[in-house]
Design a protein around this motif. Sequence first.
Motif, PDB file in Angstrom:
ATOM      1  N   GLU A  58      -0.422  74.728   0.361  1.00  0.00           N
ATOM      2  CA  GLU A  58      -1.212  75.756   1.068  1.00  0.00           C
ATOM      3  C   GLU A  58      -0.616  76.026   2.451  1.00  0.00           C
ATOM      4  O   GLU A  58      -0.532  77.164   2.898  1.00  0.00           O
ATOM      5  CB  GLU A  58      -2.659  75.279   1.245  1.00  0.00           C
ATOM      6  CG  GLU A  58      -3.568  75.741   0.129  1.00  0.00           C
ATOM      7  CD  GLU A  58      -4.970  75.171   0.279  1.00  0.00           C
ATOM      8  OE1 GLU A  58      -5.467  75.047   1.427  1.00  0.00           O
ATOM      9  OE2 GLU A  58      -5.562  74.839  -0.766  1.00  0.00           O
ATOM     10  N   MET A  59      -0.177  74.958   3.097  1.00  0.00           N
ATOM     11  CA  MET A  59       0.436  75.083   4.422  1.00  0.00           C
ATOM     12  C   MET A  59       1.773  75.828   4.298  1.00  0.00           C
ATOM     13  O   MET A  59       2.113  76.657   5.147  1.00  0.00           O
ATOM     14  CB  MET A  59       0.646  73.682   4.995  1.00  0.00           C
ATOM     15  CG  MET A  59       0.533  73.577   6.469  1.00  0.00           C
ATOM     16  SD  MET A  59      -0.928  74.318   7.178  1.00  0.00           S
ATOM     17  CE  MET A  59      -1.810  72.895   7.778  1.00  0.00           C
ATOM     18  N   ALA A  60       2.515  75.544   3.245  1.00  0.00           N
ATOM     19  CA  ALA A  60       3.827  76.176   3.046  1.00  0.00           C
ATOM     20  C   ALA A  60       3.684  77.698   2.915  1.00  0.00           C
ATOM     21  O   ALA A  60       4.522  78.456   3.412  1.00  0.00           O
ATOM     22  CB  ALA A  60       4.511  75.596   1.806  1.00  0.00           C
ATOM     23  N   LEU A  61       2.583  78.134   2.280  1.00  0.00           N
ATOM     24  CA  LEU A  61       2.369  79.580   2.103  1.00  0.00           C
ATOM     25  C   LEU A  61       2.147  80.280   3.449  1.00  0.00           C
ATOM     26  O   LEU A  61       2.349  81.486   3.565  1.00  0.00           O
ATOM     27  CB  LEU A  61       1.153  79.826   1.196  1.00  0.00           C
ATOM     28  CG  LEU A  61       1.376  79.548  -0.287  1.00  0.00           C
ATOM     29  CD1 LEU A  61       0.045  79.545  -1.032  1.00  0.00           C
ATOM     30  CD2 LEU A  61       2.334  80.571  -0.899  1.00  0.00           C
ATOM     31  N   LYS A  62       1.716  79.512   4.458  1.00  0.00           N
ATOM     32  CA  LYS A  62       1.399  80.110   5.776  1.00  0.00           C
ATOM     33  C   LYS A  62       2.589  80.100   6.734  1.00  0.00           C
ATOM     34  O   LYS A  62       2.479  80.588   7.852  1.00  0.00           O
ATOM     35  CB  LYS A  62       0.256  79.328   6.424  1.00  0.00           C
ATOM     36  CG  LYS A  62      -1.071  79.491   5.700  1.00  0.00           C
ATOM     37  CD  LYS A  62      -2.170  78.758   6.480  1.00  0.00           C
ATOM     38  CE  LYS A  62      -3.400  78.539   5.610  1.00  0.00           C
ATOM     39  NZ  LYS A  62      -4.159  77.353   6.017  1.00  0.00           N
ATOM     40  N   VAL A  63       3.722  79.501   6.320  1.00  0.00           N
ATOM     41  CA  VAL A  63       4.858  79.411   7.247  1.00  0.00           C
ATOM     42  C   VAL A  63       5.394  80.813   7.554  1.00  0.00           C
ATOM     43  O   VAL A  63       5.658  81.602   6.646  1.00  0.00           O
ATOM     44  CB  VAL A  63       5.982  78.515   6.663  1.00  0.00           C
ATOM     45  CG1 VAL A  63       7.261  78.626   7.479  1.00  0.00           C
ATOM     46  CG2 VAL A  63       5.508  77.063   6.604  1.00  0.00           C
ATOM     47  N   ASP A  64       5.502  81.111   8.854  1.00  0.00           N
ATOM     48  CA  ASP A  64       5.950  82.435   9.291  1.00  0.00           C
ATOM     49  C   ASP A  64       7.417  82.349   9.718  1.00  0.00           C
ATOM     50  O   ASP A  64       7.748  81.694  10.704  1.00  0.00           O
ATOM     51  CB  ASP A  64       5.060  82.871  10.472  1.00  0.00           C
ATOM     52  CG  ASP A  64       5.520  84.174  11.099  1.00  0.00           C
ATOM     53  OD1 ASP A  64       6.401  84.845  10.501  1.00  0.00           O
ATOM     54  OD2 ASP A  64       5.009  84.515  12.185  1.00  0.00           O
ATOM     55  N   LEU A  65       8.278  83.016   8.963  1.00  0.00           N
ATOM     56  CA  LEU A  65       9.720  82.917   9.226  1.00  0.00           C
ATOM     57  C   LEU A  65      10.120  83.487  10.578  1.00  0.00           C
ATOM     58  O   LEU A  65      11.161  83.116  11.122  1.00  0.00           O
ATOM     59  CB  LEU A  65      10.514  83.625   8.110  1.00  0.00           C
ATOM     60  CG  LEU A  65      11.016  82.718   6.989  1.00  0.00           C
ATOM     61  CD1 LEU A  65       9.925  81.876   6.400  1.00  0.00           C
ATOM     62  CD2 LEU A  65      11.724  83.520   5.911  1.00  0.00           C
ATOM     63  N   SER A  66       9.292  84.381  11.128  1.00  0.00           N
ATOM     64  CA  SER A  66       9.688  84.983  12.407  1.00  0.00           C
ATOM     65  C   SER A  66       9.371  84.058  13.580  1.00  0.00           C
ATOM     66  O   SER A  66       9.830  84.282  14.692  1.00  0.00           O
ATOM     67  CB  SER A  66       9.000  86.336  12.586  1.00  0.00           C
ATOM     68  OG  SER A  66       7.608  86.131  12.624  1.00  0.00           O
ATOM     69  N   GLY A  67       8.582  83.015  13.327  1.00  0.00           N
ATOM     70  CA  GLY A  67       8.191  82.145  14.448  1.00  0.00           C
ATOM     71  C   GLY A  67       8.873  80.792  14.453  1.00  0.00           C
ATOM     72  O   GLY A  67       8.345  79.851  15.034  1.00  0.00           O
ATOM     73  N   LEU A  68      10.027  80.670  13.790  1.00  0.00           N
ATOM     74  CA  LEU A  68      10.683  79.361  13.693  1.00  0.00           C
ATOM     75  C   LEU A  68      11.542  79.086  14.925  1.00  0.00           C
ATOM     76  O   LEU A  68      12.392  79.893  15.275  1.00  0.00           O
ATOM     77  CB  LEU A  68      11.557  79.302  12.431  1.00  0.00           C
ATOM     78  CG  LEU A  68      10.824  79.518  11.112  1.00  0.00           C
ATOM     79  CD1 LEU A  68      11.810  79.633   9.962  1.00  0.00           C
ATOM     80  CD2 LEU A  68       9.834  78.387  10.856  1.00  0.00           C
ATOM     81  N   ASP A  69      11.308  77.939  15.553  1.00  0.00           N
ATOM     82  CA  ASP A  69      12.032  77.617  16.781  1.00  0.00           C
ATOM     83  C   ASP A  69      12.454  76.143  16.706  1.00  0.00           C
ATOM     84  O   ASP A  69      11.605  75.250  16.715  1.00  0.00           O
ATOM     85  CB  ASP A  69      11.080  77.849  17.973  1.00  0.00           C
ATOM     86  CG  ASP A  69      11.720  77.489  19.306  1.00  0.00           C
ATOM     87  OD1 ASP A  69      12.858  76.969  19.308  1.00  0.00           O
ATOM     88  OD2 ASP A  69      11.069  77.710  20.336  1.00  0.00           O
ATOM     89  N   ARG A  70      13.775  75.894  16.610  1.00  0.00           N
ATOM     90  CA  ARG A  70      14.241  74.515  16.426  1.00  0.00           C
ATOM     91  C   ARG A  70      13.794  73.608  17.571  1.00  0.00           C
ATOM     92  O   ARG A  70      13.499  72.451  17.349  1.00  0.00           O
ATOM     93  CB  ARG A  70      15.775  74.443  16.234  1.00  0.00           C
ATOM     94  CG  ARG A  70      16.242  73.009  15.952  1.00  0.00           C
ATOM     95  CD  ARG A  70      17.574  72.881  15.261  1.00  0.00           C
ATOM     96  NE  ARG A  70      17.576  73.052  13.828  1.00  0.00           N
ATOM     97  CZ  ARG A  70      17.335  72.085  12.932  1.00  0.00           C
ATOM     98  NH1 ARG A  70      17.018  70.872  13.315  1.00  0.00           N
ATOM     99  NH2 ARG A  70      17.392  72.339  11.654  1.00  0.00           N
ATOM    100  N   SER A  71      13.683  74.179  18.792  1.00  0.00           N
ATOM    101  CA  SER A  71      13.347  73.298  19.916  1.00  0.00           C
ATOM    102  C   SER A  71      11.960  72.669  19.749  1.00  0.00           C
ATOM    103  O   SER A  71      11.731  71.560  20.215  1.00  0.00           O
ATOM    104  CB  SER A  71      13.481  74.038  21.243  1.00  0.00           C
ATOM    105  OG  SER A  71      12.528  75.052  21.308  1.00  0.00           O
ATOM    106  N   VAL A  72      11.036  73.354  19.083  1.00  0.00           N
ATOM    107  CA  VAL A  72       9.711  72.734  18.904  1.00  0.00           C
ATOM    108  C   VAL A  72       9.600  71.986  17.571  1.00  0.00           C
ATOM    109  O   VAL A  72       8.584  71.371  17.274  1.00  0.00           O
ATOM    110  CB  VAL A  72       8.544  73.749  19.008  1.00  0.00           C
ATOM    111  CG1 VAL A  72       8.515  74.406  20.359  1.00  0.00           C
ATOM    112  CG2 VAL A  72       8.587  74.777  17.900  1.00  0.00           C
ATOM    113  N   LEU A  73      10.688  72.041  16.770  1.00  0.00           N
ATOM    114  CA  LEU A  73      10.635  71.399  15.442  1.00  0.00           C
ATOM    115  C   LEU A  73      11.645  70.273  15.310  1.00  0.00           C
ATOM    116  O   LEU A  73      11.867  69.750  14.222  1.00  0.00           O
ATOM    117  CB  LEU A  73      10.905  72.455  14.353  1.00  0.00           C
ATOM    118  CG  LEU A  73       9.894  73.603  14.251  1.00  0.00           C
ATOM    119  CD1 LEU A  73      10.406  74.702  13.319  1.00  0.00           C
ATOM    120  CD2 LEU A  73       8.553  73.083  13.750  1.00  0.00           C
ATOM    121  N   SER A  74      12.316  69.930  16.433  1.00  0.00           N
ATOM    122  CA  SER A  74      13.467  69.035  16.325  1.00  0.00           C
ATOM    123  C   SER A  74      13.106  67.543  16.288  1.00  0.00           C
ATOM    124  O   SER A  74      13.971  66.723  15.999  1.00  0.00           O
ATOM    125  CB  SER A  74      14.430  69.280  17.489  1.00  0.00           C
ATOM    126  OG  SER A  74      13.806  68.900  18.688  1.00  0.00           O
TER     127      SER A  74
END
Length: 207
Positions: A58-74
């Motif tokens: 369910e969470m995967a369906l909500k992932v927004d490709l335009s908001g991906l930022d490696r600095s907050v996901l690293s």
Amino acid sequence: MPVIAIDGPAAAGKGTLSRRIAENYGFHHLDTGLTYRACAKALLDAGLPLDDERQAAEMALKVDLSGLDRSVLSAHAIGEAASKIAVMPSVRSALVEAQRAFSKRAPGAVLDGRDIGTVVCPDAAVKLYVTASAEVRAKRRFDEIVAGGGEAEFEAVLADVIKRDERDMNRADSPLKPADDAHLIDTTEMGIEAAFQAAKRLIDAVL
Ligand code: CDP
Ligand code: CDP
């Protein structure tokens, strides 16, 4: 639209190479690892378990490709969590659908990850499998951590790289492996510029 598919294990140089290629050809670039990381972070932030496939999907369906930022996901913990939820077929299918939509963007797209040439874009114009020895990849990760002001032990980083490789290569759904028609680029003793030139020759021969 032409798609360039770039796969390989952790710290092989996929991201660096993908960005160079995207810039050179004026193509869009998607680091698909970030889609798994974004899903994992959302679960962690919500305090949800990492072993509940229905909630993860369910969470995967909500992932927004335009908001991906490696600095907050690293963060290391996010990478670990990402590789855990990446074994779940329904998480993968939700993210793969979004990745495929991205791959159709004009005038072309570069996608990097683990299963781009094998599953996400099997008809990609050019498929590259970028790799390097586990020791060299661990050294690169180690240097990145130190350069970022962090502390790490090389042996621990190496053990982590090996564990991540094993999980990615041995899962049942979309394991990491070169597509039959992928070109191998081994960057163990190759700098970023040399890897780019090798990739460019292969791409120019096709586009
Ligand atoms: O930390 P690293 O840069 O190696 O990995 P990443 O590209 O950010 O991806 C994090 C995790 O997501 C990987 O270890 C894989 O388990 C998973 N992943 C995947 O299964 N398929 C992809 N196409 C991309 C990433
Ligand atoms: O995307 P992936 O995890 O495969 O690797 P990356 O983030 O592109 O590269 C990991 C690190 O290795 C970066 O700090 C790169 O600058 C470095 N690198 C290198 O030293 N030599 C190469 N041929 C490729 C990458």
